[in-house]
Design an enzyme around this catalytic site. Structure first.
Site, short mmCIF file in Angstrom:
data_model
loop_
_atom_site.label_atom_id
_atom_site.label_comp_id
_atom_site.label_asym_id
_atom_site.label_seq_id
_atom_site.Cartn_x
_atom_site.Cartn_y
_atom_site.Cartn_z
N GLU A 1 73.12 43.50 68.93
CA GLU A 1 73.61 42.87 68.75
C GLU A 1 75.45 42.84 68.23
O GLU A 1 76.30 42.44 68.45
CB GLU A 1 73.26 41.99 67.14
CG GLU A 1 71.84 41.82 67.34
CD GLU A 1 70.55 42.72 67.74
OE1 GLU A 1 70.61 43.59 67.70
OE2 GLU A 1 69.95 42.47 67.57
N HIS B 1 63.21 39.19 57.41
CA HIS B 1 63.68 37.86 58.31
C HIS B 1 63.49 36.78 58.26
O HIS B 1 63.66 35.02 58.61
CB HIS B 1 62.57 37.64 59.39
CG HIS B 1 61.78 38.60 60.56
ND1 HIS B 1 62.58 39.88 60.64
CD2 HIS B 1 61.93 38.52 61.80
CE1 HIS B 1 62.76 40.85 61.94
NE2 HIS B 1 61.75 39.73 62.89
C1 LIG Z 1 68.27 44.02 65.18
C2 LIG Z 1 67.60 43.36 65.81
N1 LIG Z 1 67.61 42.53 67.13
C3 LIG Z 1 66.79 41.42 67.63
C4 LIG Z 1 64.86 41.36 67.00
C5 LIG Z 1 63.76 40.56 67.74
N2 LIG Z 1 62.89 41.42 67.82
C6 LIG Z 1 61.79 41.83 67.58
S1 LIG Z 1 60.44 42.96 68.40
C7 LIG Z 1 61.77 42.72 69.94
C8 LIG Z 1 61.43 43.18 71.50
C9 LIG Z 1 61.45 44.78 70.62
O1 LIG Z 1 61.65 45.35 72.32
P1 LIG Z 1 61.18 47.27 71.96
O2 LIG Z 1 61.86 48.17 71.04
O3 LIG Z 1 60.77 47.85 73.19
O4 LIG Z 1 59.59 47.01 70.78
P2 LIG Z 1 58.25 46.07 71.29
O5 LIG Z 1 58.18 45.45 71.58
O6 LIG Z 1 57.47 46.27 72.90
O7 LIG Z 1 56.94 47.54 70.72
C10 LIG Z 1 62.91 41.54 69.19
C11 LIG Z 1 63.96 41.65 70.29
C12 LIG Z 1 64.92 42.39 65.56
N3 LIG Z 1 63.67 42.11 65.65
N4 LIG Z 1 65.75 42.91 64.77
#
Ligand SMILES: Cc1ncc(C[n+]2csc(CCOP(=O)(O)OP(=O)(O)O)c2C)c(N)n1
Lengths: 344, 317
Positions: free
Chosen positions: A61, A130
């Protein structure tokens, strides 16, 4: 011809599509904005239509927002999307300290025409990290323009105005309103960024709210019916705050009630009340409905009483008018699921 | 060998059974808490947890049911938390994305991506400051690995030589965005991590034995006091990003057949049978685990909701 009814999210999508068609320097950045239902449907299909101007981004971000600010300094008109206000905080420096200060600290003539769209606030099951609204925080940063669209029509007009504005504009979109429907004009139009709107005129009391609180307030008025004559004001902008419109109304009604969908402390309501108090237009103690000064928890057993409901708003207005409260219990769906009603 | 593998299998199966029962319940009744299922990635949580002692610490992310259970977190408290009940591990305030059981040193999980990385660094700082022999593990996804704070933390933890292990669960996606849409050409995690002087290893996250072997090597390394390490485990998430629905449209390498063929639980099961444990014994064990999970879920469904006044408690200690 039948009316064009759009959802809040569809109105945002249409606005983006139309400004992109008009101005080739508008680009969209954000997590998942290229998906079929990108950014909760607000960017769906845009990647197909503008393949070189819509960008899914790494989970970064701070850098992504900073890149957009930098491109805006160079004259582009980026739109950055953050799916929740908490994610945008990772870019706080770029929003509050860089974009917001750039023009002023360089003595003017240094526009930063960026739009930052941020989904905020209540949603079932999302809890303390959230669902913050943080309106007061955005309202307090000088150099930003900050608006909260309360309906599909406002969402479209404000987004178009934001993209055309040469300053950094933050659009705080209450996620709770994403399923709302309304007639939305087909063509391109703007809503005034810094101006409150009188939604309904009345003479007994001025009711000020914004975003999701405004929608509950509208519903409260239909419960009240003829029992009180309420002037309802949609604040629209929290940076700057349009005190003039509120004061003009309270000068007439002499009574003020505000509905916040954030904490009472450093919320928006206290700002409105301060403005009216300073203007000396109140003849009775103002009434302030808000969320409690604790984080919003996850369990529905605890969120049930967190946000001011239409019933509480209606009852509070009637009480302020010295009238009997109304009795009505809300269903689980009404309390916890986003409304999908059609606004007039 | 048998015994340890069987123990690991039971833990992995427990996590899967719990997630599957929760998913079934979710589809029937809607759970009013945002749920990210761990199905498919069990070998990572259990392999890493098996390389730790009880007093080593663990932190997680939005997808942490598996991490919590692998560390020995209480099942009923977790189920109650998912259903917003008073007996939940966070008394209903946190929900699915906020797992905690400090009695087994599961320090907490939060959904702000990479937020736990510097927090875990601080937990490791305390361990080093008081010359404890323990280490700290934080789980993050390949998406979270793109946040700038990860790199600040690698430098910081390297500077202070902290016993911090970052486990990057690379399931190829951040929501539905594949790595190729998010990474520069030539991006190489190993080079990045080693550039900070930290130790890096990559494991097959669909293979318990590979994970536990490499995690153990790294935890030994960390106890030596040489500074942080990163274990990247390549694995598959079987369900959608959030909620149990399977969306296949965005999958590439990890198509349904491949997920099934490489599934860590099926693999370990085959290995156990080959090593002489009877199919019947395993089936009986599985049945017992499933029945236990069903009981825990039933307990959580019947458990009372938190009292309304508790909305106002716990803001301060
Ligand atoms: C700082 C932040 N940005 C965006 C999000 C939204 N978000 C939640 S889970 C996710 C995907 C994350 O992917 P990864 O870290 O690979 O974990 P996975 O869900 O694949 O286990 C996103 C973009 C968030 N929770 N926190």
């Amino acid at each position: 011809m039948s009316e064009r009814i759009l959802k809040y999210t569809e109105a945002l999508r249409e606005a983006t599509d139309q400004v992109m068609a008009q101005d080739s320097s508008v680009c969209v950045f954000g997590l998942g904005v290229t998906y079929k239902n990108g950014a909760d449907g607000t960017t769906g299909g845009l990647k197909q239509k503008y393949p070189t101007r819509v960008f899914d981004t790494p989970v970064s971000e701070h850098a992504v927002t900073g890149m957009a600010v930098g491109s805006a300094i160079s004259g582009m008109r980026p739109i950055v999307h953050h799916g929740r206000v908490e994610f945008s905080l990772l870019a706080a420096d770029q929003m509050f300290t860089q974009a917001a200060k750039w023009n002023y600290m360089f003595g003017g003539n240094h526009p930063v025409p960026i739009v930052i769209r941020i989904a905020v606030g209540r949603q079932w099951g999302n809890g303390p990290q959230h669902t913050q609204s943080l309106y007061g925080m955005f309202g307090s940063v000088s150099g930003l323009k900050v608006v909260i669209p309360s309906s599909p029509r406002m969402a479209k007009g404000l987004l178009i105005a934001a993209v055309r504005d040469p300053n950094p504009v933050v659009i705080l979109e209450p996620r709770w309103l994403y399923a709302l429907k309304q007639h939305v004009p087909e063509g391109i139009y703007v809503e005034n960024l810094g101006k409150a709107q009188v939604v309904q005129s009345g003479k007994d009391i001025t009711l000020v709210s914004y975003g999701d609180g405004l929608v509950s307030a509208r519903e409260a008025l239909s419960i009240i019916g003829e029992k009180a004559s309420v002037e309802l004001i949609d604040l629209v902008s929290i940076n700057p705050v349009d005190h003039e419109t509120v004061i003009a109304s309270v000068s007439k009604t002499k009574r003020l009630m505000v509905v916040d969908t954030t904490h009472a402390s450093f919320g928006i309501g206290s700002e409105i009340i301060a403005g009216a108090a300073k203007a000396g237009v109140l003849s009775s103690a103002p009434v302030h409905l808000s969320c409690p000064d604790v984080p919003c928890p996850t369990s529905t057993a605890l969120t049930e009483d967190y946000y001011p409901t239409k019933v509480i708003i209606a009852t509070t207005i009637l009480k302020a008018m010295g009238k009997a409260p109304i009795e009505q219990t809300l269903s689980f769906e009404e309390l916890h699921l986003a409304p999908s009603i059609t606004l007039p | 060998m048998h015994a340890t593998l069987l123990k690991a299998y039971k833990k992995m199966f427990l996590i899967r059974a719990a997630e599957q029962k929760i998913a079934d319940h979710y589809l029937r009744n809607k759970i009013m808490s945002f749920v990210h299922f761990y199905v498919g990635q069990e070998a990572v949580a259990v392999g890493v947890a098996d390389s730790l002692g009880k007093s080593d610490k663990m932190l997680g992310n939005h997808r942490s049911h598996g991490h919590y259970l692998a560390k020995g977190g209480n099942m009923r408290a977790m189920m109650c938390e998912l259903l917003g009940k008073e007996a939940g591990s966070s008394r209903g305030k946190g929900g699915s994305m906020h797992m905690i059981d400090t009695s087994v040193n599961f320090v907490g999980s939060t959904p702000i991506l990479a937020g736990v990385v510097p927090l875990a660094c601080g937990v490791a700082f305390e361990q080093k400051f008081y010359k404890r022999k323990n280490i700290t593990v934080a789980f993050l996804g390949d998406g979270a690995f793109e946040e700038g704070v990860v790199y600040e933390t690698l430098n910081l933890a390297g500077l202070f030589r902290l016993p911090l292990l970052l486990v990057v669960e690379n399931n190829l996606f951040s929501v539905n965005s594949p790595l190729t849409d998010r990474r520069a050409r030539g991006h190489d995690s190993k080079t990045i991590v080693e550039g900070f002087g930290a130790k890096y290893m990559r494991a097959d996250g669909n293979n318990y034995r590979d994970v536990v072997k490499k995690a153990s090597a790294l935890t030994r390394y960390l106890r030596g006091g040489s500074g942080p390490a990163v274990l990247e485990c390549v694995t598959y998430r079987h369900m959608a990003h959030s909620a149990p629905i399977f969306d296949e449209s965005c999958r590439a390498e990890d198509a349904a057949e491949v997920r099934k063929a490489k599934d860590s639980i099926a693999r370990l099961r085959r290995e156990l049978i080959k090593s002489g444990i009877s199919e019947k014994t395993i089936a009986r064990t599985e049945k017992n685990i499933e029945q236990g999970v069903e009981k825990d879920l039933a307990y959580a469904i019947a458990a009372p909701l938190p009292k309304k006044e508790t909305l106002f408690t716990d803001l301060y200690v």
